[in-house]
Design an enzyme around this catalytic site. Structure first.
Site, PDB file in Angstrom:
ATOM      1  N   HIS A 129      -8.868   0.225   5.712  1.00 53.20           N
ATOM      2  CA  HIS A 129      -7.438   0.350   6.003  1.00 53.20           C
ATOM      3  C   HIS A 129      -6.607  -0.258   4.879  1.00 53.20           C
ATOM      4  CE1 HIS A 129      -7.432   2.124   9.962  1.00 53.20           C
ATOM      5  NE2 HIS A 129      -8.331   1.253  10.405  1.00 53.20           N
ATOM      6  N   CYS A 240      -5.860   5.054   2.664  1.00 52.52           N
ATOM      7  CA  CYS A 240      -4.684   5.919   2.814  1.00 52.52           C
ATOM      8  C   CYS A 240      -3.691   5.707   1.677  1.00 52.52           C
ATOM      9  CB  CYS A 240      -3.997   5.656   4.153  1.00 52.52           C
ATOM     10  SG  CYS A 240      -4.966   6.201   5.586  1.00 52.52           S
TER      11      CYS A 240
END
Length: 278
Positions: A129, A240
């Site tokens: 993440h 991301c």
């Protein structure tokens, strides 16, 4: 004498004014809900993930101390290695869990099942993440070519270094490639025409989520392009991009440059000194 008169009745607000007021209240409520969600994602999930990460690290260290063999049968959701990035500080470290499902990534970075293991030819690929849930890969975009990424297993420290970025390849041999810490880092290109099997493999790139070949044994190529014996040992980190969005993926590719057996109680701090980065 003066005569007392009742005040004129208050006029009731029109329907339009009521609608505007109701809409305003709904927008305020929605804004508060969004704000609470952001706070939860950015801070509360970090607290939960920190606890899970601490437990995973403790369990992993206990397994290593007991001499339990964790390879080759990795267990989904359980930690089997650690990742360190010296550029992010001596205290930067996370366990790597087997799998990239949401439950695994809430603990820390996760290994893409089916990709290589640390030190093996092919592509050891790891996701993490960038925002919330510990945000282990929040600063991945700050890595430069030749920066070290260390993977610790039960028996070894594997040192990978970030490959040259796309705009560095042309002048690598006479430019940054001469830096001592880049001594074992090449462009992986084998000819001037198409760059060979690794011609599309660079240190950093941004791709769309459907470009899964970035974690192929030879990135951006067919899985069976090269037999394992001819494959370079790579590490690929994915997260991301940009921050606060999952519209794209930020990819970092690194190549194995050193392997240090963990004999005689060798520690990460000692490794940093050996690398000249302590």
């Amino acid at each position: 004498m003066a005569i007392l008169q009742a005040p004129p009745p208050k006029s009731s607000p029109g329907r339009g004014r009521k609608t505007v007021r109701t809409l305003g209240e709904l927008l305020i409520t929605a804004g508060l809900v969004i704000l609470l969600f952001v706070v939860y994602e950015l801070y509360v999930t970090d607290v939960f993930s920190a606890e899970k990460q601490a437990n995973a690290a403790s369990t992993l260290e206990g397994d290593w101390a007991k001499g339990r063999e964790l390879h080759p049968e990795l267990i989904d959701g359980q930690a089997f290695a650690k990742i360190y990035i010296p550029t992010f500080g001596a205290d930067y470290h996370f366990t790597i869990q087997q799998g990239t499902d949401e439950k695994s990534l809430e603990v820390g970075p996760g290994h893409y099942k089916g990709t290589a293991l640390p030190g093996e030819p092919g592509n050891f690929a790891v996701a993490g993440h960038r925002v919330g849930k510990g945000a282990p890969f929040n600063d991945l975009d700050l890595l430069s070519s030749c920066d070290a990424i260390v993977i610790e297993t039960q028996t070894d420290f594997f040192v990978y270094r970030v490959l040259p970025h796309a705009d560095e390849i042309a002048g690598w041999a006479t430019g940054k490639g001469r830096d001592p810490k880049c001594r074992r880092v090449s462009t992986l290109r084998t000819n001037a025409q198409d760059g060979g099997p690794y011609g599309q493999t660079v240190g950093r790139e941004v791709v769309t989520p459907d470009q899964v070949t970035v974690i192929a044994p030879v990135p951006h190529r067919a899985p069976d392009l090269l037999p394992p014996a001819q494959q370079v040992a790579l590490l690929t980190l994915t997260t991301c991009h940009p921050q606060f969005s999952d519209r794209q993926r930020l990819i970092v590719h690194a190549v194995l440059t050193n392997q240090y057996p963990k004999g005689n109680g060798a520690t990460y701090a000692q490794l940093l000194q050996a690398l000249g980065e302590g």
